[in-house]
Design an enzyme around this catalytic site. Sequence first.
Site, PDB file in Angstrom:
ATOM      1  CG  ASP A  64       6.340  14.726  45.979  1.00  0.00           C
ATOM      2  OD1 ASP A  64       7.713  15.073  45.536  1.00  0.00           O
ATOM      3  OD2 ASP A  64       6.026  14.520  46.935  1.00  0.00           O
ATOM      4  CG  ASN A  91      10.105  23.713  34.123  1.00  0.00           C
ATOM      5  OD1 ASN A  91      11.404  24.025  33.701  1.00  0.00           O
ATOM      6  ND2 ASN A  91       9.466  24.285  34.878  1.00  0.00           N
ATOM      7  CE1 TYR A 161      19.607  20.746  37.250  1.00  0.00           C
ATOM      8  CE2 TYR A 161      21.308  22.001  36.571  1.00  0.00           C
ATOM      9  CZ  TYR A 161      19.894  21.846  36.793  1.00  0.00           C
ATOM     10  OH  TYR A 161      19.094  22.827  36.015  1.00  0.00           O
ATOM     11  CE  LYS A 165      17.083  19.283  34.570  1.00  0.00           C
ATOM     12  NZ  LYS A 165      15.828  19.439  34.076  1.00  0.00           N
ATOM     13  CB  THR A 196      13.654  33.030  37.645  1.00  0.00           C
ATOM     14  OG1 THR A 196      14.919  32.547  38.444  1.00  0.00           O
ATOM     15  CG2 THR A 196      13.396  32.057  36.397  1.00  0.00           C
TER      16      THR A 196
END
Length: 251
Positions: A64, A91, A161, A165, A196
């Site tokens: 988590d 990941n 985000y 990254k 996906t």
Amino acid sequence: MDVGLTDRRVLVTGATGGIGRALTRAFAAEGARVAVAYHRDQAAAQAAVRESGGEQRALAVRYDLADPACGDTAVGAVTDRWGGLDVLVANAIRPPTFRPGAASFEDVPVADWLPFVQDNLGRTVATVQAAVGAMRRGGWGRIVLISTHLVRQGAAGREFYTATKAALHGLASSLAWDVGRDGILVNVVAPGLTLTDRVAAMPRQVRAREAAATPSGRLTTPEEVARAVLFLGSALNGNITGEVLTVAGGH
């Protein structure tokens, strides 16, 4: 071809999503022992364990990103079970990946974005720290950090985000200098929009637009991302480190 992964000990975080599941399958198919690190979906994690050879060859580990100890816990579970760690694939990501709500960038309170950065970047770095300790003791290691092609391309509403990254790219390029002489290689894989189940459920026109923006004319599959990670995370990778490999069909 022997890729040198037989009985190697692999930890995959975010292992129950589309890309994560493909990663666990790819490493298990090469004879590795795989730790399936999951957030909430224990049933999916147990299914991945069964696909990866059962409890003799695989292990489900709770992971988590909101837990400051998640990296130490996951790496500790692997080393307790198998005596060491050889490969880390980082990941996991905590959503949302878009800017919170409909606010303008400058209107997002620090209290909203800072926990996102702390969880997604800070916990990943801490997990890498725990993994490096185990790999130095073993004298061999491969670390693959999963990023996104949006770091290079950009996208409206994805500022926080992509910032987290992009930081992984800096982490890999600098960490490579610290661990290279210990036999550890650190790289980044940056997938594009990947087909996906979640992406397959998007409106067809969205998928068509993204596919049309690639020279190949199609979206990348999770299996294609997994093969790139497998290469960088195996003995096939003899001396590639501190690099970013984009897997996005040329987008």
